[in-house]
Scaffold this motif. Structure first.
Motif, short mmCIF file in Angstrom:
data_model
loop_
_atom_site.label_atom_id
_atom_site.label_comp_id
_atom_site.label_asym_id
_atom_site.label_seq_id
_atom_site.Cartn_x
_atom_site.Cartn_y
_atom_site.Cartn_z
N ARG A 89 -70.41 -1.07 30.61
CA ARG A 89 -71.30 -1.10 31.77
C ARG A 89 -72.19 -2.35 31.77
NH1 ARG A 89 -72.56 5.40 32.00
NH2 ARG A 89 -70.83 5.89 33.39
N GLU A 90 -72.57 -2.81 30.58
CA GLU A 90 -73.32 -4.07 30.52
C GLU A 90 -72.48 -5.23 31.03
OE1 GLU A 90 -75.39 -5.34 27.03
OE2 GLU A 90 -75.74 -3.29 26.35
N PRO A 95 -68.98 -0.32 38.99
CA PRO A 95 -69.19 0.92 38.23
C PRO A 95 -68.11 1.11 37.17
CG PRO A 95 -68.36 1.41 40.43
CD PRO A 95 -68.67 -0.05 40.41
N VAL A 96 -68.51 1.71 36.05
CA VAL A 96 -67.59 2.05 34.95
C VAL A 96 -67.80 3.53 34.63
CG1 VAL A 96 -66.81 1.53 32.62
CG2 VAL A 96 -67.88 -0.27 34.01
N SER A 222 -73.41 0.61 42.17
CA SER A 222 -72.86 0.04 40.96
C SER A 222 -73.83 0.27 39.81
CB SER A 222 -72.57 -1.45 41.14
OG SER A 222 -71.84 -1.96 40.06
N THR A 223 -73.43 -0.13 38.62
CA THR A 223 -74.30 0.03 37.46
C THR A 223 -75.57 -0.80 37.63
OG1 THR A 223 -72.38 0.36 36.05
CG2 THR A 223 -74.44 -0.19 34.96
N LYS A 225 -78.43 -3.19 36.95
CA LYS A 225 -78.62 -4.33 36.05
C LYS A 225 -80.09 -4.56 35.74
CE LYS A 225 -74.39 -5.00 35.43
NZ LYS A 225 -73.84 -4.70 34.08
N LEU A 229 -78.89 -1.88 30.79
CA LEU A 229 -77.51 -2.14 31.22
C LEU A 229 -77.40 -3.47 31.97
CD1 LEU A 229 -76.30 1.42 32.25
CD2 LEU A 229 -75.93 0.20 30.11
#
Length: 245
Positions: A89-90, A95-96, A222-223, A225, A229
């Motif tokens: 995810r970083e 998205p993961v 999305s993840t 930031k 992350l």
């Protein structure tokens, strides 16, 4: 839903299992979704413990980097241990989702209690750790192992598939669970038939994760930031890790 590309990563090096996973992913993908299935060229041929997961996590990160270069907008980690999930995810911009995470989430949406059926007994402990980490420990009635290695699912004998079926029947009868989670990416092609036979939801994490990533992309999510992350701090990597630079 608008068109998108989702990378489905098999963290082990088995081409046969990658094909099983890819087929399951494509069977549920929306018409506009392209599935990019991949696995590392180096690593372990099956993931059945903490040591295996540590090695596989590097392969996952390598595949994430390649998937981004090939236009993937989201990623699925198709091993029930969800190896390297937070690190992925970083690194990723989209998205993961891990298949254990997705399957457990979906199970709580269709039942108040679920059971897990996986491969080797030693992996039950890893699954228990994930239940605690994801906050689903109180939703899980029991964990079951077929006591066969992961690659038995690809040996062509059908023994592993039969053992999965028997354990699922046992779980329904003994655990009083409303749903069953299949605890291996190699079981991805068994869920639909078992759902029909048992009359309760049998959930495969590969297909669940694909639909979850599709939904996140469609919603423009999305993840984050911001915080832990955020993209990794830029620093030189040496030796075999240079590929991640």
């Amino acid at each position: 839903m608008t068109s998108c590309c989702i990378q489905v990563i098999n963290p082990n090096t088995s081409p046969e299992m990658t094909q099983t996973i890819a087929s399951a992913a494509r069977s549920v993908a929306a018409p506009g979704t392209r599935i990019l299935a991949s696995c590392p060229s180096q690593g372990v041929e099956s993931i059945e413990g903490h040591f295996d997961e540590a090695i596989a996590a590097i392969g996952v990160l390598e595949q994430i980097k390649r998937g981004k270069e090939q236009g993937a907008q989201g990623h699925v980690i198709a091993c029930f241990g969800d190896p390297g999930l937070l690190a992925a995810r970083e690194l990723a911009s989209g998205p993961v989702v891990g298949i254990a995470e997705a399957a457990m989430h979906f199970a709580t949406l269709v039942a108040t209690r679920f059971s897990v059926v996986t491969t080797l007994p030693r992996t039950l402990i890893i699954a228990r750790h994930l239940l605690q980490q994801y906050g689903f420990e109180h939703h899980c009635a029991a964990l079951h192992a077929i006591d066969l290695p992961v690659l038995a699912l690809e040996d062509g004998t059908g023994l592993a598939q039969q053992k999965v079926r028997e354990r699922c029947i046992q779980a329904k009868r003994e655990d009083n669970s409303g749903a069953i989670v299949l605890g291996c990416g190699g079981m991805a092609n068994l869920a639909s038939e078992l759902t029909r036979e048992l009359g309760i939801p049998v959930i495969d994490g590969v297909t669940a994760a694909v639909k979850m990533v599709e939904s996140l992309i469609a919603l423009g999510l999305s993840t984050s930031k911001y915080g832990d992350l955020a993209y990794p701090n830029k620093k030189p990597l040496s030796g075999c890790f240079e590929i991640l630079n």
